[in-house]
Design a protein around this motif. Sequence first.
Motif, PDB file in Angstrom:
ATOM      1  N   TRP A  47      28.437  43.341  21.255  1.00  0.00           N
ATOM      2  CA  TRP A  47      27.736  42.491  20.290  1.00  0.00           C
ATOM      3  C   TRP A  47      28.295  41.078  20.299  1.00  0.00           C
ATOM      4  O   TRP A  47      27.550  40.101  20.219  1.00  0.00           O
ATOM      5  CB  TRP A  47      27.813  43.088  18.887  1.00  0.00           C
ATOM      6  CG  TRP A  47      26.811  44.151  18.655  1.00  0.00           C
ATOM      7  CD1 TRP A  47      27.039  45.491  18.563  1.00  0.00           C
ATOM      8  CD2 TRP A  47      25.404  43.982  18.494  1.00  0.00           C
ATOM      9  NE1 TRP A  47      25.869  46.158  18.356  1.00  0.00           N
ATOM     10  CE2 TRP A  47      24.850  45.251  18.302  1.00  0.00           C
ATOM     11  CE3 TRP A  47      24.572  42.871  18.488  1.00  0.00           C
ATOM     12  CZ2 TRP A  47      23.490  45.435  18.112  1.00  0.00           C
ATOM     13  CZ3 TRP A  47      23.216  43.061  18.293  1.00  0.00           C
ATOM     14  CH2 TRP A  47      22.689  44.336  18.111  1.00  0.00           C
ATOM     15  N   VAL A  86      27.614  42.623  12.228  1.00  0.00           N
ATOM     16  CA  VAL A  86      27.689  44.021  12.659  1.00  0.00           C
ATOM     17  C   VAL A  86      28.671  44.816  11.818  1.00  0.00           C
ATOM     18  O   VAL A  86      28.392  45.952  11.451  1.00  0.00           O
ATOM     19  CB  VAL A  86      28.095  44.073  14.161  1.00  0.00           C
ATOM     20  CG1 VAL A  86      28.469  45.461  14.582  1.00  0.00           C
ATOM     21  CG2 VAL A  86      26.970  43.549  15.018  1.00  0.00           C
ATOM     22  N   ARG A  90      27.343  46.296   7.273  1.00  0.00           N
ATOM     23  CA  ARG A  90      26.944  47.688   7.410  1.00  0.00           C
ATOM     24  C   ARG A  90      27.044  48.389   6.083  1.00  0.00           C
ATOM     25  O   ARG A  90      27.918  48.315   5.350  1.00  0.00           O
ATOM     26  CB  ARG A  90      27.838  48.422   8.409  1.00  0.00           C
ATOM     27  CG  ARG A  90      27.384  48.322   9.782  1.00  0.00           C
ATOM     28  CD  ARG A  90      28.077  49.251  10.733  1.00  0.00           C
ATOM     29  NE  ARG A  90      29.527  49.279  10.643  1.00  0.00           N
ATOM     30  CZ  ARG A  90      30.225  50.375  10.472  1.00  0.00           C
ATOM     31  NH1 ARG A  90      29.656  51.519  10.338  1.00  0.00           N
ATOM     32  NH2 ARG A  90      31.531  50.340  10.444  1.00  0.00           N
TER      33      ARG A  90
END
Length: 90
Positions: A47, A86, A90
């Motif tokens: 990522w 990311v 979450r």
Amino acid sequence: MNPLDAVWHLGNLFLPAWGVAALMALAMKLLWKQSAAGMKWRTLFAWGGLGGSLGIVAALTLLGRDGTMAGYGLMLIGISVTLWGVTFKR
């Protein structure tokens, strides 16, 4: 320019983004253990590398050349925002 030169040019264009992404993924696993506990190092690396690559492409588009301090700043912003999104969202 032959095809091998083109591969080397593209590799050298994106290598800083992927190298910094590897260091950032390692730092996240070491410093923010709680937030990055559920993610593998490779996932963070992938990522971050994609975000950094987008930053490099944005810098190349906006500035017309690579290797500038503003371009590296955009690369770092791309990596940081992507890894933040990311892990912490979450």
